[in-house]
Design a protein around this motif. Sequence first.
Motif, PDB file in Angstrom:
ATOM      1  N   PHE A 236       0.329  -8.396   7.541  1.00  0.00           N
ATOM      2  CA  PHE A 236       1.017  -7.362   6.764  1.00  0.00           C
ATOM      3  C   PHE A 236       1.571  -6.291   7.708  1.00  0.00           C
ATOM      4  O   PHE A 236       0.995  -6.043   8.773  1.00  0.00           O
ATOM      5  CB  PHE A 236       0.046  -6.710   5.780  1.00  0.00           C
ATOM      6  CG  PHE A 236      -0.353  -7.584   4.628  1.00  0.00           C
ATOM      7  CD1 PHE A 236       0.556  -7.948   3.659  1.00  0.00           C
ATOM      8  CD2 PHE A 236      -1.661  -8.050   4.514  1.00  0.00           C
ATOM      9  CE1 PHE A 236       0.189  -8.748   2.581  1.00  0.00           C
ATOM     10  CE2 PHE A 236      -2.046  -8.853   3.446  1.00  0.00           C
ATOM     11  CZ  PHE A 236      -1.122  -9.209   2.492  1.00  0.00           C
TER      12      PHE A 236
ATOM     13  N   ILE B  71      -7.179 -11.252   6.287  1.00  0.00           N
ATOM     14  CA  ILE B  71      -6.185 -10.171   6.171  1.00  0.00           C
ATOM     15  C   ILE B  71      -5.304 -10.131   7.416  1.00  0.00           C
ATOM     16  O   ILE B  71      -4.074  -9.990   7.339  1.00  0.00           O
ATOM     17  CB  ILE B  71      -6.883  -8.813   5.977  1.00  0.00           C
ATOM     18  CG1 ILE B  71      -7.427  -8.678   4.542  1.00  0.00           C
ATOM     19  CG2 ILE B  71      -5.933  -7.661   6.284  1.00  0.00           C
ATOM     20  CD1 ILE B  71      -6.406  -8.230   3.521  1.00  0.00           C
ATOM     21  N   GLU B  72      -5.935 -10.274   8.580  1.00  0.00           N
ATOM     22  CA  GLU B  72      -5.161 -10.244   9.838  1.00  0.00           C
ATOM     23  C   GLU B  72      -4.187 -11.408   9.917  1.00  0.00           C
ATOM     24  O   GLU B  72      -3.071 -11.269  10.418  1.00  0.00           O
ATOM     25  CB  GLU B  72      -6.131 -10.255  11.025  1.00  0.00           C
ATOM     26  CG  GLU B  72      -6.932  -8.953  11.161  1.00  0.00           C
ATOM     27  CD  GLU B  72      -7.972  -9.026  12.265  1.00  0.00           C
ATOM     28  OE1 GLU B  72      -8.170 -10.126  12.824  1.00  0.00           O
ATOM     29  OE2 GLU B  72      -8.589  -7.980  12.558  1.00  0.00           O
TER      30      GLU B  72
ATOM     31  N   ARG C 146     -14.321  -6.588   1.627  1.00  0.00           N
ATOM     32  CA  ARG C 146     -13.537  -5.992   2.710  1.00  0.00           C
ATOM     33  C   ARG C 146     -14.323  -5.770   4.000  1.00  0.00           C
ATOM     34  O   ARG C 146     -13.714  -5.594   5.062  1.00  0.00           O
ATOM     35  CB  ARG C 146     -12.882  -4.695   2.240  1.00  0.00           C
ATOM     36  CG  ARG C 146     -11.891  -4.943   1.110  1.00  0.00           C
ATOM     37  CD  ARG C 146     -10.922  -3.813   0.835  1.00  0.00           C
ATOM     38  NE  ARG C 146     -10.139  -4.129  -0.368  1.00  0.00           N
ATOM     39  CZ  ARG C 146      -9.090  -4.942  -0.402  1.00  0.00           C
ATOM     40  NH1 ARG C 146      -8.671  -5.501   0.721  1.00  0.00           N
ATOM     41  NH2 ARG C 146      -8.458  -5.178  -1.537  1.00  0.00           N
TER      42      ARG C 146
ATOM     43  N   LYS D  79       2.073  -2.853   9.476  1.00  0.00           N
ATOM     44  CA  LYS D  79       1.125  -1.774   9.719  1.00  0.00           C
ATOM     45  C   LYS D  79       1.636  -0.463   9.119  1.00  0.00           C
ATOM     46  O   LYS D  79       2.825  -0.212   9.127  1.00  0.00           O
ATOM     47  CB  LYS D  79       0.886  -1.602  11.218  1.00  0.00           C
ATOM     48  CG  LYS D  79       0.347  -2.858  11.900  1.00  0.00           C
ATOM     49  CD  LYS D  79      -1.032  -3.248  11.355  1.00  0.00           C
ATOM     50  CE  LYS D  79      -1.589  -4.458  12.113  1.00  0.00           C
ATOM     51  NZ  LYS D  79      -2.917  -4.873  11.570  1.00  0.00           N
TER      52      LYS D  79
ATOM     53  N   GLN E 275      -4.266  -6.773   0.039  1.00  0.00           N
ATOM     54  CA  GLN E 275      -4.576  -5.474   0.642  1.00  0.00           C
ATOM     55  C   GLN E 275      -4.992  -4.436  -0.391  1.00  0.00           C
ATOM     56  O   GLN E 275      -5.727  -3.505  -0.069  1.00  0.00           O
ATOM     57  CB  GLN E 275      -3.365  -4.915   1.384  1.00  0.00           C
ATOM     58  CG  GLN E 275      -2.953  -5.659   2.621  1.00  0.00           C
ATOM     59  CD  GLN E 275      -1.884  -4.916   3.384  1.00  0.00           C
ATOM     60  OE1 GLN E 275      -2.083  -4.465   4.507  1.00  0.00           O
ATOM     61  NE2 GLN E 275      -0.722  -4.777   2.780  1.00  0.00           N
ATOM     62  N   VAL E 276      -4.518  -4.605  -1.624  1.00  0.00           N
ATOM     63  CA  VAL E 276      -4.683  -3.540  -2.618  1.00  0.00           C
ATOM     64  C   VAL E 276      -5.409  -3.997  -3.872  1.00  0.00           C
ATOM     65  O   VAL E 276      -5.672  -3.183  -4.758  1.00  0.00           O
ATOM     66  CB  VAL E 276      -3.304  -2.948  -3.014  1.00  0.00           C
ATOM     67  CG1 VAL E 276      -2.659  -2.260  -1.822  1.00  0.00           C
ATOM     68  CG2 VAL E 276      -2.371  -4.026  -3.585  1.00  0.00           C
TER      69      VAL E 276
ATOM     70  N   GLY F 234       0.791  -1.225   0.000  1.00  0.00           N
ATOM     71  CA  GLY F 234       0.000   0.000   0.000  1.00  0.00           C
ATOM     72  C   GLY F 234       0.818   1.267   0.000  1.00  0.00           C
ATOM     73  O   GLY F 234       0.279   2.359   0.226  1.00  0.00           O
TER      74      GLY F 234
END
Length: 356
Positions: free
Chosen positions: A354, A349-350, A340, A356, A331-332, A172
């Motif tokens: 990734f 995702i968690e 989402r 932070k 994420q992207v 991101g």
Amino acid sequence: MRISELSMAKWGFTLRQWSAAVTLMILASVTTAPAAELETIDSPATNTIEALRYPGKEMKEGFLNSAKQIEALIQDDPDEAANYVGLADVQIFLWCYGFAPHAEVMPLCETSVKKALELDPNLAAAHTTLGVVLLGQRDWDAAERHLRLGIELEPTRAQAQHWYALYLAAMGRHDEARKQSLRSFELDYSSGMTIGRSSILYFERDWQGMIDLLKPTIERDESYGPAYDWLGMAYVQEQQFDKAIETYRRAVELSDSLAEVLAGLGHAYAISGREEEARQVLDKLHRLAKRWHVPPVQIAFVHVGLGENQEAIDLLEKAYEQRSWELVFMQVEPWLDELRTEPRFIALIEKMKFPK
């Protein structure tokens, strides 16, 4: 003798992996016979990216043929580090293109690249390849260190610049990714790197920028499949569905129905309301999956278009267990936006942990 680096046409590696990767890159860093001898070998991996037309299953066979060539070179000269990098890169392609699951090919990839670094700790290409291995292991910080080191050791190597741009996009960090991508494009503005540049614009959600970049590429070469694939993605996001479907159909034709390209067409059908045609594509993907490995993410792509979110998440959870390459970008990835707010997707995702 060593084959020279040739050009950045060999890379352009992106989420639509087939789009930019298959070229002499596999053999470019390998110590081997003169290029003229390699050209006599009947293998798609011995062609440049502009010459390849993405034949699907035949592409996998090309990778396997390349692996055999490199293994023979290692037997002849077991102390040449670059050969091990070449072998590792073949395994990466098999994984990222979806021809083989992570567990089948990436352990050999890791062993090969670590052997290369044992022989030559300052080999730039080895650090770049190790960075990709670490992406598959979801060791994000270590992956970035090695990708950056690959650039520091060889700043003019466009493929290293592009790999790092992809990492930044996946995390991101779009401003940094854009700058990194422009550096790689300045080093090599081939058609392959045009696709690589398009991938960064895609994750940045600059659809018009993609269109402006890809349409001239197609005008220069109307049979260049990757440009149609990425252009189709841009048209979908712009909700120009008729153009998207027409463009994707051409991409499917030129890729010999490669699974991820076929999935893009299925998604375009689904999101434009052409459910019957979308389900025909979905059925074909399931039939392909019975014959050889098809990444679950590709099938999920069509389910999302059909609004079948739970079915899609089921497949993404399977992809997580398989360490599918595509999840590096979850994420992207724009088409995942529909998921989402789903609790199961948030949990997934968690689990990726990734930075932070």
